[in-house]
Each structure stands twice: as C-alpha cells, then as structure tokens.
Write a protein that holds these residues in place. Structure first.
Motif, PDB file in Angstrom:
ATOM      1  N   ASP A 371       0.834  -1.202   0.000  1.00 42.01           N
ATOM      2  CA  ASP A 371       0.000   0.000   0.000  1.00 42.01           C
ATOM      3  C   ASP A 371       0.873   1.258   0.000  1.00 42.01           C
ATOM      4  N   GLU A 372       0.583   2.188  -0.898  1.00 40.64           N
ATOM      5  CA  GLU A 372       1.444   3.366  -1.079  1.00 40.64           C
ATOM      6  C   GLU A 372       1.466   4.248   0.166  1.00 40.64           C
ATOM      7  N   GLN A 373       0.342   4.387   0.845  1.00 43.76           N
ATOM      8  CA  GLN A 373       0.325   5.211   2.054  1.00 43.76           C
ATOM      9  C   GLN A 373       1.139   4.575   3.168  1.00 43.76           C
ATOM     10  N   GLU A 374       1.041   3.268   3.287  1.00 39.51           N
ATOM     11  CA  GLU A 374       1.840   2.581   4.302  1.00 39.51           C
ATOM     12  C   GLU A 374       3.326   2.668   3.985  1.00 39.51           C
ATOM     13  N   ARG A 375       3.658   2.630   2.717  1.00 36.31           N
ATOM     14  CA  ARG A 375       5.062   2.747   2.333  1.00 36.31           C
ATOM     15  C   ARG A 375       5.627   4.107   2.729  1.00 36.31           C
ATOM     16  N   VAL A 376       4.819   5.148   2.559  1.00 33.84           N
ATOM     17  CA  VAL A 376       5.254   6.481   2.985  1.00 33.84           C
ATOM     18  C   VAL A 376       5.388   6.526   4.504  1.00 33.84           C
ATOM     19  N   LYS A 377       4.446   5.910   5.191  1.00 31.12           N
ATOM     20  CA  LYS A 377       4.455   5.893   6.659  1.00 31.12           C
ATOM     21  C   LYS A 377       5.722   5.244   7.198  1.00 31.12           C
ATOM     22  N   TYR A 378       6.146   4.158   6.592  1.00 28.05           N
ATOM     23  CA  TYR A 378       7.320   3.429   7.075  1.00 28.05           C
ATOM     24  C   TYR A 378       8.621   3.846   6.392  1.00 28.05           C
ATOM     25  N   GLY A 379       8.569   4.909   5.631  1.00 29.77           N
ATOM     26  CA  GLY A 379       9.786   5.442   5.032  1.00 29.77           C
ATOM     27  C   GLY A 379      10.295   4.663   3.849  1.00 29.77           C
ATOM     28  N   LEU A 380       9.408   3.910   3.166  1.00 32.37           N
ATOM     29  CA  LEU A 380       9.795   3.153   1.984  1.00 32.37           C
ATOM     30  C   LEU A 380       9.505   3.972   0.735  1.00 32.37           C
ATOM     31  N   SER A 381      10.394   3.899  -0.218  1.00 30.64           N
ATOM     32  CA  SER A 381      10.271   4.737  -1.412  1.00 30.64           C
ATOM     33  C   SER A 381       9.195   4.209  -2.346  1.00 30.64           C
ATOM     34  N   ASN A 382       8.465   5.142  -2.974  1.00 33.19           N
ATOM     35  CA  ASN A 382       7.511   4.777  -4.013  1.00 33.19           C
ATOM     36  C   ASN A 382       8.107   4.956  -5.406  1.00 33.19           C
ATOM     37  N   GLU A 383       9.361   5.332  -5.460  1.00 34.66           N
ATOM     38  CA  GLU A 383      10.067   5.416  -6.733  1.00 34.66           C
ATOM     39  C   GLU A 383      10.487   4.010  -7.158  1.00 34.66           C
ATOM     40  N   PRO A 384      10.820   3.839  -8.437  1.00 37.07           N
ATOM     41  CA  PRO A 384      11.369   2.538  -8.863  1.00 37.07           C
ATOM     42  C   PRO A 384      12.555   2.150  -7.977  1.00 37.07           C
ATOM     43  N   LYS A 385      12.646   0.914  -7.641  1.00 36.55           N
ATOM     44  CA  LYS A 385      13.621   0.471  -6.654  1.00 36.55           C
ATOM     45  C   LYS A 385      15.049   0.456  -7.167  1.00 36.55           C
ATOM     46  N   ASP A 386      15.211   0.643  -8.456  1.00 32.51           N
ATOM     47  CA  ASP A 386      16.560   0.770  -9.011  1.00 32.51           C
ATOM     48  C   ASP A 386      16.762   2.154  -9.621  1.00 32.51           C
ATOM     49  N   ALA A 387      15.982   3.141  -9.168  1.00 33.70           N
ATOM     50  CA  ALA A 387      15.999   4.478  -9.789  1.00 33.70           C
ATOM     51  C   ALA A 387      17.356   5.157  -9.669  1.00 33.70           C
ATOM     52  N   HIS A 388      18.066   4.906  -8.585  1.00 31.42           N
ATOM     53  CA  HIS A 388      19.324   5.616  -8.335  1.00 31.42           C
ATOM     54  C   HIS A 388      20.545   4.871  -8.872  1.00 31.42           C
ATOM     55  N   ILE A 389      20.312   3.704  -9.498  1.00 32.46           N
ATOM     56  CA  ILE A 389      21.429   2.887  -9.955  1.00 32.46           C
ATOM     57  C   ILE A 389      21.941   3.411 -11.299  1.00 32.46           C
ATOM     58  N   LEU A 390      23.176   3.866 -11.288  1.00 36.87           N
ATOM     59  CA  LEU A 390      23.825   4.319 -12.516  1.00 36.87           C
ATOM     60  C   LEU A 390      24.976   3.370 -12.814  1.00 36.87           C
ATOM     61  N   TRP A 391      24.909   2.734 -13.987  1.00 38.02           N
ATOM     62  CA  TRP A 391      25.923   1.733 -14.324  1.00 38.02           C
ATOM     63  C   TRP A 391      26.370   1.932 -15.761  1.00 38.02           C
ATOM     64  N   ARG A 392      27.669   1.867 -15.980  1.00 40.70           N
ATOM     65  CA  ARG A 392      28.216   2.039 -17.314  1.00 40.70           C
ATOM     66  C   ARG A 392      28.625   0.682 -17.856  1.00 40.70           C
ATOM     67  N   ALA A 393      28.068   0.344 -19.003  1.00 39.55           N
ATOM     68  CA  ALA A 393      28.345  -0.960 -19.611  1.00 39.55           C
ATOM     69  C   ALA A 393      29.831  -1.095 -19.922  1.00 39.55           C
ATOM     70  N   PRO A 394      30.398  -2.290 -19.788  1.00 34.44           N
ATOM     71  CA  PRO A 394      31.817  -2.483 -20.106  1.00 34.44           C
ATOM     72  C   PRO A 394      32.047  -2.412 -21.608  1.00 34.44           C
ATOM     73  N   ALA A 395      33.291  -2.285 -21.976  1.00 35.59           N
ATOM     74  CA  ALA A 395      33.646  -2.269 -23.405  1.00 35.59           C
ATOM     75  C   ALA A 395      33.194  -3.566 -24.058  1.00 35.59           C
ATOM     76  N   SER A 396      32.911  -3.490 -25.330  1.00 33.22           N
ATOM     77  CA  SER A 396      32.363  -4.643 -26.049  1.00 33.22           C
ATOM     78  C   SER A 396      33.311  -5.843 -26.043  1.00 33.22           C
ATOM     79  N   ASP A 397      34.597  -5.593 -25.850  1.00 34.91           N
ATOM     80  CA  ASP A 397      35.564  -6.685 -25.852  1.00 34.91           C
ATOM     81  C   ASP A 397      35.843  -7.227 -24.448  1.00 34.91           C
ATOM     82  N   PHE A 398      35.071  -6.803 -23.441  1.00 37.75           N
ATOM     83  CA  PHE A 398      35.266  -7.285 -22.073  1.00 37.75           C
ATOM     84  C   PHE A 398      34.980  -8.780 -21.995  1.00 37.75           C
ATOM     85  N   LYS A 399      35.904  -9.532 -21.407  1.00 36.01           N
ATOM     86  CA  LYS A 399      35.732 -10.964 -21.224  1.00 36.01           C
ATOM     87  C   LYS A 399      36.129 -11.356 -19.804  1.00 36.01           C
ATOM     88  N   HIS A 400      35.247 -12.124 -19.178  1.00 39.39           N
ATOM     89  CA  HIS A 400      35.557 -12.681 -17.863  1.00 39.39           C
ATOM     90  C   HIS A 400      36.101 -14.088 -18.067  1.00 39.39           C
TER      91      HIS A 400
END
Length: 487
Positions: A371-400
């Motif tokens: 419930d969105e109101q309960e989430r606000v009450k308990y301090g849980l974000s209503n934004e997408p849960k990966d909204a703050h994740i910034l990731w840069r893709a590796p070079a195309s030749d990256f190999k593990h």
C-alpha cells in the motif's frame, strides 16, 4: 522362581497384564544388553528431563547419562509468540523443573571420566536463572568441556538486559569457557555490557546478537582473539567497528538503523564469507562496497535486498579490486521484479576470480508493504527500486575468464531477465552451465496475487529461442529444472 515368559500363553491370556509385563521386561533386557555407544545414542536423543530419569530403569542404565558427550539443557518453549504471555510464576516453574534435571545430569558426573563435548544451555531470564548458572559454572570449573553454548530469550530488552548483566556478574565461570553464545532481545550497559562479554568469554568462537544494543544508536567495538563467526541481526547500533578479529571467517550483518555506513572492518584478515541483508528505506545511504569493506578480501558474498530498493552502488573495477580480487561466489537475492538487472554486471567486472554467480529475482508479496500510504508511513520509497542505480556498460571486448556457473531464480522469460543472462553469456569466456529456475513457491503469496498489479509494471515477454540458441553456439549447457518452457 523364574520370571514369567510369554511363550506358551494361550490365546485367552496372551494380552493379559502379566503377558505385557513379561514382554516389557524381555524388551528391557534386550535394551540393557546393547553396547554403551548405542545406549548413549538412545539417551542422547531424549530431552534433559527424560534423559535424567533413565537412571532409575536399571543398574545398567545408571551411569549412561553421566557418559553423555552432548548435554542440551532447555528451559521452556523458545517460541516468541508463546512466550509473550508467560508470567513470572510460569518462568519460575519452568526453571525449577529443569534445574532439578540439570543438577541430576551434571552433579552426577563428578566421578565420570567422559568429556562433555558440547554443553548447551537455553533458559529464561528470571527466577532460578542464577541456580542454573551456578550449576553450569561448577561444571565448567571441575570438568573438561569441549564446547559450551548459552542462549537466552525475552522480550523486554531493558529489564532482561539488567537481569542478564546480574547473571553474568554472578556466574562468570559459566561464561569463561563458552565457545558459542546467542543472545536475543537484550539491552546491556551503555559502556561495558557487550565489551564485558568479550573480556569474560575468552574461548568464544561464535556470537549471535538479535535485537541487542547498548542503548539506541550506540557504538559497538568488537575485539576478540578467537571469534570465528559473528551474527548481528536487527541490532540498533549506530555503527559496529570490527577492530581486531584475527580469526573471524564468517560475518552476517542484517537490518541496520544507521543512516550512514553502519559497519567498519579494521583488522579481519581471514574473513571469507560476508552476508548482508537489509530493507533499505528512503533515509538509508547507498553503500559503496569498496569503502564499506575497507581492506577486507572476501571469497563469498551474499547480498539480500528484501524486495526493496537496491542499496549498493555499482563501482568501477579499479575501485573494487582490493575487496573483490579473490571473490569466488556471489549471491544477489530478493531483487524486486520491477528492477532492471543489467547493473549486476558490475560484480562480474570487478571480480576477476568469480566462479559462480547466483541472482534471485522475487517479490515475496506476503512479506512486502504494498500500500502506497503505508510505504510512505514506514519510510519506503515509491520510486522505482533501481531508480538511483547508474551503471556504465563495459567495453564490447570485455571478457571474464573464470565464471563457470550462472544461476537465475525467478526466471520467467521476461525481456530484462533474458537480457541479463545474454550479457553474462557474451562476457564470460569460461561459462559452462546456466541454471534457470522458477521463482520460489509460497502458499501465502497465492492469496495476494492481486497485488502484483502494483509490482509488475511494463512487463515485457521474451522468447526462449535466443538464449537457448546462444547456449548451443557458445557450447554452454542450459538447464531448465522445473521451468515451464513458455512460462
């Protein structure tokens, strides 16, 4: 006169009390003739009260309880819900009942040459606690005890924190030889409570603290020469500093309240397995593992996001090398189904020795706040849960060069999950096996399926052909245990 025998009894009297008694005596004789090791195994499976009473069965049984290598002393049911209604009289009666058995078991061992390999004590704090502690303390002093454990449980953290402190002060010998200690729901002295435990428990190898602190948002500093495993769960510390733990190999850290870095690791040179679980709220800081782990080098990492916001920050390989260069196994669990998964590639980029990667995608609905109101009450974000994740893709030749196994739980042929698997396949030169599992089954979640409307936004499906064809072309074995092909 010989003892009665059931042989030759007619059908009329075969089930008479005499016949039953004769049969029971025959069975008792057969039991008594068993080797000591078998009898010890039988008695060792009984609770403490029943084990103590076996001494009256026969002369043959009298010494068996004094030879037990493992003694488990349990006072009452350790069920948090059931214990809430216990009165002081209930606790006193429970302690008194088992105290008699405890004395019978331990004080009768004075002439026994057998070592106690494991002595485990679980008790309620309250009336009778000191008597139990003193009996255990005498045993610790007079006999050789290989490993000892103490577990206490109660709900009032302040009241029972004081009682535990009194128990500790009155029975230090009961703790001096402890190898394992578990404490729950205790608030100990602000300055000396938990540090005093470390100073007294000189042989301590395992410590679990659940809902314990030294005052809300207090600082805990941990130093111990022998501690090998530490579990801190739902403890209200502002920060935990692991100052000097030269033998620590396993650390479990879950549910913190601090808005800053909740943990620092100074000297933990042997730490291998780290498990972190957290339900991140709006106020909680996103952690940089390179800073969080300091100079620690680990081989097993488990991160549980509890279906809420991702609380780790993707970092560059050069930032993670110090803590990840020996990493072999990683589990990322309870990632919300609404999250994109491409950010998980930063683990692969930063851990050159990684051999197995496990990703578990699951919205465990019956344990989530929807419930969105309960989430606000308990301090849980209503934004997408990966909204703050910034990731840069590796070079195309990256190999593990070392990843050989990929496991994905919660695989439902959704485009973002398929894309994640394809990325890992393309980047892994040594990949041999991919295991794709359905999400875990939960009976309670079936009754809350309607909530999925809130959780599953913009869900796009993908066909399985791409990933299966790629597996064939790359000579990777793709396993679908229990997965519906077009699920």
């Amino acid at each position: 006169m010989g003892k009665p025998s059931i042989k030759g009894l007619s059908s009329y009297n075969r089930w008479s009390p005499l016949a039953n008694l004769a049969e029971e005596e025959d069975q008792l004789d057969r039991l008594s003739n068993l080797p000591d090791g078998v009898l010890l195994d039988i008695v060792g499976r009984l609770d403490i009260t029943d084990a103590a009473t076996t001494r009256i069965l026969a002369r043959r049984w009298k010494e068996i309880p004094t030879m037990l290598p493992k003694i488990l002393l349990t006072v009452g049911p350790f069920d948090d819900v059931r214990n809430r209604g216990l009165t002081c009289d209930d606790v006193a009666r429970a302690n008194a009942t088992v105290l008699g058995a405890t004395r019978s078991m331990l004080e009768s061992r004075t002439t026994s040459l057998c070592t106690i390999n494991l002595l485990c004590v679980r008790f309620f704090l309250g009336d009778g606690t000191l008597s139990i502690g003193q009996t255990v303390a005498n045993t610790m002093v007079t006999e050789k005890v290989g490993s000892a454990r103490v577990n206490s449980l109660h709900n009032d953290v302040l009241t029972y924190g004081k009682q535990f402190k009194s128990f500790l002060d009155a029975c230090p010998n009961a703790f001096s030889g402890l190898a394992r200690l578990q404490l729950e729901n205790l608030r100990l002295g602000e300055s000396s409570g938990i540090p005093e435990i470390f100073s007294i428990c000189k042989r301590l190898e395992f410590l679990r603290l659940f809902n314990c602190d030294m005052g809300f948002l207090s600082l805990l500093e941990v130093s111990h020469p022998l501690l090998r495993e530490l579990e801190l769960v739902r403890c209200n510390f502002e920060r935990v500093d692991l100052k000097w733990l030269p033998k620590l190999t396993v650390l479990t850290f879950s549910w913190w309240v601090s808005e800053h870095d909740p943990l620092s690791l100074d000297y933990v040179p042997l730490l291998q397995t780290l498990s972190i679980t957290h339900m991140a709220r709006l106020r909680h800081k996103v952690l940089k593992l390179s800073e969080f782990l300091g100079k620690t080098t680990i081989s097993h990492l488990n991160l549980n996001f509890l279906c809420e916001k991702i609380w780790v920050k993707p970092e560059e390989p050069n930032q993670l090398w110090q803590v990840f260069h020996k990493l072999r196994h990683v589990t990322l669990t309870h990632i919300s189904e609404e999250c994109d998964l491409t950010w998980t590639m930063f683990i692969l980029q930063g851990a050159p020795s990684l051999q197995e990667l496990c990703i578990k995608v699951w919205d465990h609905l019956c344990e989530m706040t929807v419930d969105e109101q309960e989430r606000v009450k308990y301090g849980l974000s209503n934004e997408p849960k990966d909204a703050h994740i910034l990731w840069r893709a590796p070079a195309s030749d990256f190999k593990h060069r070392n990843l050989s196994v990929l496991r994905v739980f919660g695989f439902q042929w959704e485009a973002k999950v398929v894309n994640c698997v394809e990325r890992v396949m393309k980047a892994s030169a040594a990949l041999e096996d991919i295991y794709l599992y359905e999400k875990p089954a939960c009976e309670h979640c079936k009754h809350t399926a309607w909530k999925r409307i809130f959780l599953r936004r913009n869900c796009q499906r993908a066909t399985p052909a791409n990933i299966l064809d790629m597996g064939i072309s790359l000579r990777v074995r793709v396993h679908l245990p229990g997965l519906h092909y077009f699920g």
